[in-house]
Design a protein around this motif. Structure first.
Motif, PDB file in Angstrom:
ATOM      1  N   SER A   1       0.796  -1.224   0.000  1.00  0.00           N
ATOM      2  CA  SER A   1       0.000   0.000   0.000  1.00  0.00           C
ATOM      3  C   SER A   1       0.828   1.272   0.000  1.00  0.00           C
ATOM      4  O   SER A   1       0.329   2.338  -0.345  1.00  0.00           O
ATOM      5  CB  SER A   1      -0.938   0.012   1.225  1.00  0.00           C
ATOM      6  OG  SER A   1      -1.923  -0.966   1.103  1.00  0.00           O
TER       7      SER A   1
ATOM      8  N   SER B   1       3.172   2.495  -1.832  1.00  0.00           N
ATOM      9  CA  SER B   1       3.620   3.126  -3.074  1.00  0.00           C
ATOM     10  C   SER B   1       5.102   3.494  -2.984  1.00  0.00           C
ATOM     11  O   SER B   1       5.911   2.697  -2.511  1.00  0.00           O
ATOM     12  CB  SER B   1       2.748   4.343  -3.383  1.00  0.00           C
ATOM     13  OG  SER B   1       3.041   4.910  -4.625  1.00  0.00           O
TER      14      SER B   1
ATOM     15  N   THR C   1      -1.099   2.456  -4.627  1.00  0.00           N
ATOM     16  CA  THR C   1      -1.459   2.517  -3.213  1.00  0.00           C
ATOM     17  C   THR C   1      -2.467   1.433  -2.845  1.00  0.00           C
ATOM     18  O   THR C   1      -2.774   1.244  -1.665  1.00  0.00           O
ATOM     19  CB  THR C   1      -2.058   3.895  -2.848  1.00  0.00           C
ATOM     20  OG1 THR C   1      -3.303   4.078  -3.533  1.00  0.00           O
ATOM     21  CG2 THR C   1      -1.109   5.023  -3.222  1.00  0.00           C
TER      22      THR C   1
ATOM     23  N   GLY D   1      -5.947   7.087  -1.751  1.00  0.00           N
ATOM     24  CA  GLY D   1      -4.505   6.890  -1.754  1.00  0.00           C
ATOM     25  C   GLY D   1      -3.839   7.401  -0.494  1.00  0.00           C
ATOM     26  O   GLY D   1      -2.923   6.757   0.046  1.00  0.00           O
TER      27      GLY D   1
ATOM     28  N   ARG E   1      -4.214   4.950   2.440  1.00  0.00           N
ATOM     29  CA  ARG E   1      -3.416   3.707   2.312  1.00  0.00           C
ATOM     30  C   ARG E   1      -1.932   3.971   2.540  1.00  0.00           C
ATOM     31  O   ARG E   1      -1.222   3.109   3.063  1.00  0.00           O
ATOM     32  CB  ARG E   1      -3.649   3.089   0.942  1.00  0.00           C
ATOM     33  CG  ARG E   1      -4.815   2.097   0.890  1.00  0.00           C
ATOM     34  CD  ARG E   1      -6.085   2.619   1.527  1.00  0.00           C
ATOM     35  NE  ARG E   1      -7.178   1.665   1.482  1.00  0.00           N
ATOM     36  CZ  ARG E   1      -8.399   1.911   1.929  1.00  0.00           C
ATOM     37  NH1 ARG E   1      -8.702   3.094   2.444  1.00  0.00           N
ATOM     38  NH2 ARG E   1      -9.338   0.989   1.883  1.00  0.00           N
ATOM     39  N   ILE E   2      -1.440   5.130   2.170  1.00  0.00           N
ATOM     40  CA  ILE E   2      -0.034   5.454   2.442  1.00  0.00           C
ATOM     41  C   ILE E   2       0.188   5.594   3.949  1.00  0.00           C
ATOM     42  O   ILE E   2       1.165   5.080   4.506  1.00  0.00           O
ATOM     43  CB  ILE E   2       0.369   6.734   1.689  1.00  0.00           C
ATOM     44  CG1 ILE E   2       0.465   6.441   0.191  1.00  0.00           C
ATOM     45  CG2 ILE E   2       1.711   7.275   2.198  1.00  0.00           C
ATOM     46  CD1 ILE E   2       0.540   7.660  -0.673  1.00  0.00           C
TER      47      ILE E   2
END
Length: 499
Positions: A114, A116, A265, A350, A353-354
Motif C-alpha cells: 500500500s 507506493s 497505493t 490513496g 493507504r499510504i
C-alpha cells in the motif's frame, strides 16, 4: 532470492529485525527487506485489508485520480502557449510521465504493497529517505485533496448559476481571509467521499468506477459535438510560437498526468497485484493520454487558439458556440463536477493507504493501521484524514501550499526511478512481472525529467517545500525514528504469532 535459512529467528522477514549497530548513520539507512514488506501485506491493527480489486477497478482508481481539473481547466492555459500544436504538448507531457510510470509499474509488480513510493524507498534507500518520501506524499495527497475540493465547489457554484440562477453565498463558499466563513461545498465533497470509503474497498471501487465512466462519457460527448464545429483553418499555422511554445505548454500540462500512481497505493487490496498493478498503471496512462490528445485536437479545431487566453471554461464555451444552445455547456459543467469529485475520492483513498503503510512500520501513530473487521477498511484512518482534509479545504486559503503538491509529487517520482535502479543492481534475481524497457536509460531519463520539472517551479514553491521538509525532519527525529519497528526487536508474543 535471499537465503534466510541460516538467519536467527528474530531476523525472519516476517518479524522486525534487531536494531542495527553502527550509530546514527546505520539507523537512518536501515532498510526493510522486500520479503518482509510483501509478507506483511494487508496486515493491520486488529484486522486485514481485503483483496477485492481486479485490474479494471485498479485502472479506474488511477484514471479517477488523474483525469479531472487538468483537461477542464489547464487546456485554457496551455493552448495560448503552443497554439494548435497543444496536442503535441500533451503527447510530450505524457511521454515525460511515461518514464516514471514504467518505473512505478516494475516496482508495483515486484513490491505490491500500500505504501507506493514510500515502501519502494524503504526497501532500497533506507528509512530516512523513505520517511522523506512518505512526508512528500502526505503533502501531495492531503493538500491536493483540499485544493481539488475547492475547485469542485467553484464548478458546482457555476453549475447552479447556469441552471437554476442560484449561487451559494460567498460566506458559505469561501474560507476565512477570502470574504467568507467556510467553504461549505469543499467540505461537503470530502465528507461524501469519506462516507463511501468507510464502506470498504470493493464498494468504494464501484462508486469510483461509475464516476470515472461518467467523466469519460462527458469528454467523448464533447469530442462528438466539438467535431461538428472544426474549421481546418484553425489548425494553421500548427506551431505559431515554435518549439519553445510547445515545450512550455508541455511543462504546464505535465501536472495533468499526476495521479497515475494511485493504483500502486492499492497493492494490498488487489486480487493479483503482481499481475494487475503494472497493467493498471500503464493502461490508465494510455487512456488518459489518448483522451487528452483527442480533446485538445477537437478544441483547437473548433475554436481559434488565440481565443483560449483567459478562458478557464473553454470546453463549455465551445459546446455553446457549436450548438448555439447553453444546454450542452450545462451538461459539460455537470460532467466536470462529477470528474472533479472522483479525483477527490481517488486521491483521498490513496492518502489513507499510504498512512496505513507508514503506521504499520511505526513511523506514524498505530491508529492509522487499525482495520475494521466488518468492512476490511482502515475506518479510523479514513475518518481522521477526511476530517483533516475537509477542514483544510473549508477554512484555510491554500495559496502557494497547493503549488507545493507538484514539487512533492515530482520528488516522489524521482525517488521511484532511483529505486528501480538500486533494486535491479542489488536484487537482480528477484522475479519481476514487469520490467522497465531500455534499462537503465529509462529510469535515468525519468529522474532527469522530474528534476527539470522541479527546477522550473517558482522560488516560493521551493520555500514552502523546504519548510515542509524541515517540519518532517523534526517529526522523524523526535518521534518516528525511535518508534520504527525496525528499531525494536520483535516481542516473543509477536514472534510466535507471526510464525
Amino acid at each position: 532470492m535471499l537465503d534466510h535459512g541460516a538467519a536467527p529467528p528474530a531476523e525472519s522477514p516476517m518479524r522486525s529485525p534487531r536494531p542495527p549497530v553502527g550509530g546514527l548513520g546505520a539507523r537512518l539507512m536501515r532498510r526493510k527487506p522486500v520479503e518482509q514488506l510483501v509478507a506483511e501485506g494487508g496486515q493491520g491493527e486488529g484486522g486485514t485489508l481485503r483483496r477485492s480489486l481486479g485490474m479494471w477497478q485498479l485502472t479506474m482508481i488511477s484514471i479517477g485520480a488523474t483525469l479531472g481539473t487538468g483537461i477542464f481547466v489547464v487546456l485554457g492555459e496551455a493552448a495560448p502557449l503552443a497554439g494548435p500544436a497543444v496536442a503535441i504538448s500533451f503527447v510530450i507531457a505524457g511521454l515525460t510521465a511515461l518514464f516514471s510510470a514504467l518505473s512505478y509499474a516494475e516496482l508495483a509488480g515486484s513490491i505490491p504493497v500500500s505504501g507506493s513510493s514510500y515502501s519502494y524507498s524503504y526497501a532500497t534507500m533506507g528509512e530516512l529517505i523513505a520517511w522523506i518520501c512518505g512526508w512528500c506524499l502526505i503533502l501531495e495527497y492531503g493538500v491536493s485533496v483540499a485544493a481539488v475540493a475547492v475547485g469542485w465547489g467553484e464548478y458546482l457554484n457555476e453549475l447552479f448559476g447556469t441552471t437554476v440562477g442560484f449561487t451559494i453565498p460567498q460566506t458559505l463558499s469561501a474560507p476565512l481571509g477570502e470574504g467568507g466563513v467556510i467553504n461549505l461545498p469543499a467540505l461537503v465533497v470530502v465528507l461524501l467521499s469519506m462516507v463511501f470509503l468507510l464502506r470498504g474497498a470493493r464498494e468504494s471501487a464501484r462508486v469510483n468506477t461509475i464516476m470515472v465512466l461518467v467523466k469519460i462519457a462527458t469528454l467523448v460527448l464533447f469530442c462528438a459535438i466539438g467535431f461538428l464545429g472544426i474549421k481546418a483553418g484553425n489548425y494553421l499555422p500548427l506551431a505559431p510560437l515554435g518549439i519553445t511554445g510547445i515545450s512550455a505548454a508541455a511543462a504546464t500540462l505535465f501536472f495533468s498526468y499526476i495521479g497515475f500512481d494511485a493504483a500502486s497505493t492499492a497493492g494490498e487490496e488487489a486480487k493479483d497485484p503482481k499481475r494487475d498493478l503494472p497493467k493498471a498503471i500503464m493502461l490508465s496512462l494510455l487512456i488518459v493520454t489518448a483522451l487528452y490528445c483527442l480533446v485538445a485536437l477537437v478544441a483547437v479545431g473548433a475554436m481559434p487558439w488565440q481565443d483560449f487566453t483567459g478562458t478557464e471554461a473553454a470546453l463549455a464555451q465551445i459546446m455553446k458556440d457549436v450548438t448555439g444552445h447553453s444546454f450542452w455547456s450545462v451538461v459539460l459543467a455537470a460532467g466536470a463536477v462529477v470528474a472533479i469529485a472522483s479525483v477527490v475520492f481517488a486521491v483521498l483513498y490513496g492518502q489513507t493507504r499510504i498512512l496505513f503503510a507508514m503506521s504499520r512500520d511505526g513511523l506514524v501513530p498505530k491508529v492509522f493501521a487499525k482495520v475494521d473487521e466488518r468492512t476490511g477498511s482502515p475506518r479510523v484512518n479514513v475518518l481522521i484524514v477526511s476530517v483533516f482534509c475537509g477542514v483544510l479545504a473549508g477554512t484555510i486559503p491554500l495559496g502557494e501550499l497547493a503549488n507545493a503538491t507538484s514539487i512533492g509529487t515530482l520528488f516522489a517520482f524521482a525517488l521511484v526511478n532511483v529505486a528501480v535502479v538500486i533494486l535491479r543492481c542489488t536484487r537482480p534475481e528477484m522475479r519481476r512481472t514487469f520490467r522497465v524497457a531500455l534499462f537503465p536509460l529509462t529510469p535515468i531519463l525519468g529522474f532527469g525529467f522530474c528534476g527539470w520539472m522541479m527546477l522550473s517551479l517558482p522560488g516560493t514553491t521551493w520555500m514552502v517545500f523546504g519548510g515542509w521538509m524541515a517540519a518532517g525532519l523534526v517529526v522523524y527525529f523526535g518521534y518516528s525514528m525511535h518508534r520504527s519497528r525496525l528499531a525494536v526487536p520483535a516481542a516473543p508474543e509477536a514472534a510466535s504469532a507471526e510464525k
